[in-house]
Design a protein around this motif. Structure first.
Motif, mmCIF file in Angstrom:
data_model
loop_
_atom_site.group_PDB
_atom_site.id
_atom_site.type_symbol
_atom_site.label_atom_id
_atom_site.label_comp_id
_atom_site.label_asym_id
_atom_site.label_seq_id
_atom_site.Cartn_x
_atom_site.Cartn_y
_atom_site.Cartn_z
ATOM 1 N N VAL A 28 0.846 -1.204 0.000
ATOM 2 C CA VAL A 28 0.000 0.000 0.000
ATOM 3 C C VAL A 28 0.876 1.247 0.000
ATOM 4 C CG1 VAL A 28 -1.657 1.339 1.354
ATOM 5 C CG2 VAL A 28 -1.931 -1.122 1.149
ATOM 6 N N THR A 46 -3.799 8.734 -3.184
ATOM 7 C CA THR A 46 -4.951 7.973 -2.697
ATOM 8 C C THR A 46 -5.706 7.333 -3.854
ATOM 9 O OG1 THR A 46 -5.128 9.642 -0.993
ATOM 10 C CG2 THR A 46 -6.960 8.115 -1.198
ATOM 11 N N ALA A 47 -5.904 8.112 -4.894
ATOM 12 C CA ALA A 47 -6.631 7.576 -6.046
ATOM 13 C C ALA A 47 -5.876 6.404 -6.656
ATOM 14 C CB ALA A 47 -6.805 8.680 -7.088
ATOM 15 N N VAL A 49 -3.823 4.312 -5.143
ATOM 16 C CA VAL A 49 -3.923 3.123 -4.276
ATOM 17 C C VAL A 49 -5.294 2.488 -4.409
ATOM 18 C CG1 VAL A 49 -3.886 2.312 -1.900
ATOM 19 C CG2 VAL A 49 -2.261 4.031 -2.636
ATOM 20 N N VAL A 50 -6.326 3.325 -4.367
ATOM 21 C CA VAL A 50 -7.697 2.800 -4.439
ATOM 22 C C VAL A 50 -7.908 2.083 -5.765
ATOM 23 C CG1 VAL A 50 -10.133 3.436 -4.529
ATOM 24 C CG2 VAL A 50 -8.628 4.506 -2.864
ATOM 25 N N THR A 55 -11.043 -0.956 -2.655
ATOM 26 C CA THR A 55 -11.282 -0.381 -1.335
ATOM 27 C C THR A 55 -11.382 -1.454 -0.255
ATOM 28 O OG1 THR A 55 -13.607 -0.384 -1.890
ATOM 29 C CG2 THR A 55 -12.436 1.698 -2.140
ATOM 30 N N LEU A 58 -8.035 -2.593 0.820
ATOM 31 C CA LEU A 58 -7.360 -1.464 1.479
ATOM 32 C C LEU A 58 -7.830 -1.314 2.930
ATOM 33 C CD1 LEU A 58 -5.362 0.807 0.965
ATOM 34 C CD2 LEU A 58 -7.290 2.266 0.352
ATOM 35 N N VAL A 59 -9.141 -1.388 3.121
ATOM 36 C CA VAL A 59 -9.688 -1.256 4.479
ATOM 37 C C VAL A 59 -9.243 -2.442 5.348
ATOM 38 C CG1 VAL A 59 -11.822 -1.229 5.835
ATOM 39 C CG2 VAL A 59 -11.651 0.158 3.772
ATOM 40 N N THR A 61 -6.480 -4.088 4.966
ATOM 41 C CA THR A 61 -5.045 -3.932 5.229
ATOM 42 C C THR A 61 -4.756 -2.855 6.267
ATOM 43 O OG1 THR A 61 -4.629 -4.557 2.935
ATOM 44 C CG2 THR A 61 -2.819 -3.531 4.116
ATOM 45 N N LEU A 62 -5.498 -1.767 6.232
ATOM 46 C CA LEU A 62 -5.174 -0.643 7.123
ATOM 47 C C LEU A 62 -6.030 -0.592 8.387
ATOM 48 C CD1 LEU A 62 -4.439 2.309 4.655
ATOM 49 C CD2 LEU A 62 -2.879 0.662 5.672
ATOM 50 N N MET B 1 -17.673 3.566 -1.186
ATOM 51 C CA MET B 1 -16.553 3.594 -0.231
ATOM 52 C C MET B 1 -15.369 4.365 -0.789
ATOM 53 S SD MET B 1 -15.169 2.785 2.659
ATOM 54 C CE MET B 1 -15.842 1.412 3.553
ATOM 55 N N LEU B 5 -12.630 7.235 0.829
ATOM 56 C CA LEU B 5 -11.167 7.111 0.846
ATOM 57 C C LEU B 5 -10.519 8.285 0.124
ATOM 58 C CD1 LEU B 5 -10.759 3.308 0.178
ATOM 59 C CD2 LEU B 5 -10.478 4.521 2.320
ATOM 60 N N LEU B 6 -11.128 8.679 -0.983
ATOM 61 C CA LEU B 6 -10.565 9.798 -1.744
ATOM 62 C C LEU B 6 -10.676 11.109 -0.979
ATOM 63 C CD1 LEU B 6 -11.866 8.871 -5.287
ATOM 64 C CD2 LEU B 6 -9.489 9.016 -4.581
ATOM 65 N N ILE B 12 -3.905 7.642 3.983
ATOM 66 C CA ILE B 12 -3.360 6.345 3.561
ATOM 67 C C ILE B 12 -1.843 6.326 3.746
ATOM 68 C CG2 ILE B 12 -2.966 4.838 1.576
ATOM 69 C CD1 ILE B 12 -5.728 5.422 0.649
ATOM 70 N N ILE B 19 1.542 1.972 10.543
ATOM 71 C CA ILE B 19 1.247 0.536 10.688
ATOM 72 C C ILE B 19 2.460 -0.296 10.288
ATOM 73 C CG2 ILE B 19 -0.198 -1.354 9.834
ATOM 74 C CD1 ILE B 19 -2.470 0.745 9.586
ATOM 75 N N PHE B 55 -6.312 6.701 9.896
ATOM 76 C CA PHE B 55 -7.061 6.335 8.702
ATOM 77 C C PHE B 55 -8.570 6.472 8.928
ATOM 78 C CE2 PHE B 55 -9.014 3.076 5.941
ATOM 79 C CZ PHE B 55 -8.640 3.605 4.722
#
Lengths: 224, 70
Positions: A28, A46-47, A49-50, A55, A58-59, A61-62, B1, B5-6, B12, B19, B55
């Motif tokens: 990530v 961010t875009a 990674v997404v 998503t 990602l959620v 993982t984080l 979702m 995130l965006l 992130i 982490i 996050f």
């Protein structure tokens, strides 16, 4: 010198789980840094990674995996902190470990350790925890105090228990055992023993006599 | 979702750094049984918890950009 047995706590599966999570998180991070470098902004990162991993993953993982890893690690370290090796890793405890190897079974710790009446890899914890509802928690709080004193304070020359040793800790194992129940001294005083009016240590009075260790013979374990 | 995130552009990056540091410390601490490794794990847990919080809070608090999902 006393060499404690290694803790009986499996580490491989925990390490693999933590390692795999670390790889995911680094993935990530790499994608975020890469996308940011290309796009020039945090939004682009961010875009990127997404778009790259979705998503849901990602959620997981984080958020989900780190929480699981905290839980897994807490379990592992709580189990490890019960080990004899953990206690013996402090210099101040070395003589107490050696006292379990004294070649004289009238010493209570030596008899328990050498006869395997307590598991050798959790010898200290087995006798020095409190067998009550919050015994484990109390033991951990005491452990943190020891850690702080060891790191920032002055370790006293003679170590003492925080409170008188309760017979409950002895009776947790010995209560109901035939050798205990058929002993006439125990039978005569059983109520006083259960209520702590009479301490087990009034008769069994040799423990970690660390000041007398010099010149004492130590047991050499021989394996068949 | 994804629009949530965006809406949290820095989260992130920061949370994955925190982490990753926490996981690396935890990984090292697993192979030792002493008070130092125990303390290292406590620090690692704090890092990971902070990363998750960064996050989650960023996602929950930031205003949602219109049409980010489309």
């Amino acid at each position: 010198m006393f060499v404690p047995p290694p803790p009986n706590t499996p580490v491989a599966m925990t390490a693999i789980a933590v390692g795999a999570t670390l790889v995911l998180v680094l993935f990530v991070l790499a994608r975020a840094l890469g996308a940011r470098r290309e796009g020039g902004s945090h939004d682009a990162a961010t875009a990127g990674v997404v778009a790259g991993m979705g998503t849901g993953l990602l959620v997981v993982t984080l958020v989900a995996l780190p929480i699981v890893m905290i839980y897994v690690g807490t379990n592992h370290h709580l189990a490890t902190s019960k080990s004899t090796e953990f206690c013996m890793s402090c210099h101040v405890m070395e003589d107490y470990g050696t006292s379990m190897m004294v070649d004289d079974l009238s010493y209570v710790p030596a008899a328990h350790y050498q006869n395997r009446w307590v598991p050798r890899d959790e010898a200290c914890y087995t006798c020095h925890t409190t067998y009550a509802m919050f015994g484990d928690v109390q033991a951990k709080i005491s452990g943190v105090k020891h850690l702080l004193v060891n790191a920032f304070g002055t370790v006293p020359e003679t170590l003492e228990l925080y409170r008188p040793y309760s017979n409950r800790e002895c009776l947790h194992c010995h209560g109901g055992a035939r050798s205990f129940a058929e002993n006439e001294f125990h039978v005569d005083d059983i109520e006083a023993l259960v209520s702590d009016e009479v301490s087990c240590s009034e008769c069994h009075d040799l423990y970690h006599e660390v000041t007398e260790l010099d010149g004492m013979d130590l047991w050499q374990e021989t394996r068949p | 979702m994804s629009r949530f995130l965006l809406s949290a552009p820095r989260s992130i990056l920061w949370s994955s750094v925190l982490i990753a540091v926490g996981l690396a410390l935890e990984l090292v601490s697993l192979f030792f049984a002493n008070p130092v490794s125990f303390t290292t794990f406590l620090v690692a847990s704090a890092c990971m918890a902070a990363g998750v919080l960064v996050f989650v809070l960023a996602v929950l608090r930031r205003p949602t950009p219109t049409g980010a999902d489309s």
